[in-house]
Design a protein around this motif. Sequence first.
Motif, mmCIF file in Angstrom:
data_model
loop_
_atom_site.group_PDB
_atom_site.id
_atom_site.type_symbol
_atom_site.label_atom_id
_atom_site.label_comp_id
_atom_site.label_asym_id
_atom_site.label_seq_id
_atom_site.Cartn_x
_atom_site.Cartn_y
_atom_site.Cartn_z
ATOM 1 N N VAL A 70 0.859 -1.182 0.000
ATOM 2 C CA VAL A 70 0.000 0.000 0.000
ATOM 3 C C VAL A 70 0.900 1.238 0.000
ATOM 4 C CG1 VAL A 70 -1.661 1.355 1.337
ATOM 5 C CG2 VAL A 70 -1.956 -1.124 1.124
ATOM 6 N N LEU A 71 2.017 1.154 0.725
ATOM 7 C CA LEU A 71 2.949 2.278 0.835
ATOM 8 C C LEU A 71 4.316 1.925 0.254
ATOM 9 C CD1 LEU A 71 2.326 3.448 4.525
ATOM 10 C CD2 LEU A 71 1.285 4.333 2.426
ATOM 11 N N GLU A 72 5.005 2.959 -0.221
ATOM 12 C CA GLU A 72 6.410 2.875 -0.603
ATOM 13 C C GLU A 72 7.206 3.504 0.528
ATOM 14 O OE1 GLU A 72 7.109 4.966 -4.275
ATOM 15 O OE2 GLU A 72 5.544 3.858 -5.308
ATOM 16 N N GLN A 73 8.446 3.068 0.683
ATOM 17 C CA GLN A 73 9.302 3.584 1.748
ATOM 18 C C GLN A 73 10.630 4.042 1.163
ATOM 19 O OE1 GLN A 73 9.884 0.822 5.029
ATOM 20 N NE2 GLN A 73 12.031 1.382 5.066
ATOM 21 N N THR A 74 11.163 5.104 1.700
ATOM 22 C CA THR A 74 12.499 5.563 1.348
ATOM 23 C C THR A 74 13.111 6.193 2.587
ATOM 24 O OG1 THR A 74 13.786 6.752 -0.325
ATOM 25 C CG2 THR A 74 11.870 7.896 0.571
ATOM 26 N N THR A 75 14.374 6.553 2.495
ATOM 27 C CA THR A 75 15.041 7.234 3.600
ATOM 28 C C THR A 75 15.670 8.504 3.062
ATOM 29 O OG1 THR A 75 15.582 5.122 4.632
ATOM 30 C CG2 THR A 75 16.801 7.043 5.395
ATOM 31 N N PHE A 76 15.325 9.619 3.660
ATOM 32 C CA PHE A 76 16.047 10.858 3.408
ATOM 33 C C PHE A 76 15.919 11.736 4.622
ATOM 34 C CE2 PHE A 76 12.808 14.054 2.349
ATOM 35 C CZ PHE A 76 11.710 13.277 2.001
ATOM 36 N N SER A 77 16.812 12.697 4.730
ATOM 37 C CA SER A 77 16.916 13.537 5.927
ATOM 38 C C SER A 77 17.088 12.677 7.181
ATOM 39 C CB SER A 77 15.683 14.442 6.064
ATOM 40 O OG SER A 77 15.566 15.303 4.967
ATOM 41 N N GLY A 78 17.717 11.520 7.015
ATOM 42 C CA GLY A 78 18.040 10.669 8.155
ATOM 43 C C GLY A 78 16.890 9.897 8.751
ATOM 44 N N GLU A 79 15.724 9.878 8.101
ATOM 45 C CA GLU A 79 14.620 9.102 8.654
ATOM 46 C C GLU A 79 13.782 8.453 7.563
ATOM 47 O OE1 GLU A 79 11.428 11.255 10.730
ATOM 48 O OE2 GLU A 79 12.174 13.070 9.792
ATOM 49 N N MET A 80 13.062 7.417 7.966
ATOM 50 C CA MET A 80 12.199 6.707 7.040
ATOM 51 C C MET A 80 11.041 7.616 6.650
ATOM 52 S SD MET A 80 13.744 3.945 6.741
ATOM 53 C CE MET A 80 12.922 2.460 6.323
ATOM 54 N N GLN A 81 10.681 7.567 5.376
ATOM 55 C CA GLN A 81 9.579 8.356 4.837
ATOM 56 C C GLN A 81 8.691 7.413 4.025
ATOM 57 O OE1 GLN A 81 9.510 12.023 4.971
ATOM 58 N NE2 GLN A 81 11.220 11.928 6.388
ATOM 59 N N TYR A 82 7.404 7.708 3.970
ATOM 60 C CA TYR A 82 6.452 6.837 3.297
ATOM 61 C C TYR A 82 5.524 7.652 2.404
ATOM 62 C CZ TYR A 82 7.920 3.774 7.076
ATOM 63 O OH TYR A 82 8.670 3.029 7.955
ATOM 64 N N LYS A 83 5.045 7.013 1.348
ATOM 65 C CA LYS A 83 4.009 7.607 0.502
ATOM 66 C C LYS A 83 3.190 6.484 -0.092
ATOM 67 C CE LYS A 83 4.790 9.554 -3.625
ATOM 68 N NZ LYS A 83 3.911 8.816 -4.476
ATOM 69 N N ILE A 84 2.022 6.833 -0.605
ATOM 70 C CA ILE A 84 1.155 5.829 -1.215
ATOM 71 C C ILE A 84 1.875 5.229 -2.417
ATOM 72 C CG2 ILE A 84 -0.126 7.306 -2.816
ATOM 73 C CD1 ILE A 84 -1.927 4.970 -0.463
ATOM 74 N N SER A 85 1.780 3.934 -2.592
ATOM 75 C CA SER A 85 2.455 3.269 -3.707
ATOM 76 C C SER A 85 1.850 3.692 -5.034
ATOM 77 C CB SER A 85 2.346 1.752 -3.579
ATOM 78 O OG SER A 85 3.149 1.277 -2.548
ATOM 79 N N CYS A 86 2.708 3.853 -5.996
ATOM 80 C CA CYS A 86 2.276 4.153 -7.357
ATOM 81 C C CYS A 86 2.169 2.822 -8.083
ATOM 82 C CB CYS A 86 3.290 5.048 -8.055
ATOM 83 S SG CYS A 86 3.608 6.575 -7.159
ATOM 84 N N THR A 87 0.997 2.485 -8.521
ATOM 85 C CA THR A 87 0.786 1.149 -9.072
ATOM 86 C C THR A 87 0.377 1.127 -10.534
ATOM 87 O OG1 THR A 87 -1.501 1.223 -8.293
ATOM 88 C CG2 THR A 87 0.123 0.214 -6.823
ATOM 89 N N ASP A 88 0.168 2.292 -11.140
ATOM 90 C CA ASP A 88 -0.383 2.287 -12.491
ATOM 91 C C ASP A 88 0.658 2.147 -13.594
ATOM 92 O OD1 ASP A 88 0.598 4.811 -11.915
ATOM 93 O OD2 ASP A 88 -0.895 5.841 -13.125
ATOM 94 N N HIS A 89 1.929 2.437 -13.312
ATOM 95 C CA HIS A 89 2.972 2.311 -14.330
ATOM 96 C C HIS A 89 4.354 2.338 -13.667
ATOM 97 C CE1 HIS A 89 2.551 6.615 -13.617
ATOM 98 N NE2 HIS A 89 3.793 6.738 -14.009
#
Length: 137
Positions: A70-89
């Motif tokens: 449901v979510l994508e995860q990345t790390t920047f500014s030294g902490e985990m960040q999340y956003k809704i997953s992009c699933t269409d392409h």
Amino acid sequence: MHKELVDYKEMLKEAKFKVTKKRLRMIEIFMEDERYLSAKEIQEMMNQDYPGISYDTIYRNLHTLKDINVLEQTTFSGEMQYKISCTDHHHHHFICEQCGETKVVRYCPVETWENELNGVKINSHKIELYGLCEKCQ
């Protein structure tokens, strides 16, 4: 294009997780915001509807939603960040290091890289570009 809330409910059910009001509200927050958000930001937003919601509850649900895509995860500014997953392409992201705004990068260089690496087969990848958006420069 993102899925509808009903699709995310189905994803939770298929993964054998309860469909709770808190999980649905968290998904709605991500659906409303096109940028990466930290667990702290999510806790602050969720606290408006659920006063006193614990950081552990937020983190546990973020990981659950990430694990079922449901979510994508990345790390920047030294902490985990999340956003809704992009699933269409298939695409990649530019992420503003200051405000977290994301922009879609549709070009994928992996085929070119695979040719340059002569004989390798790339099975998966994730490309993220970091910098400052127009507003934050």
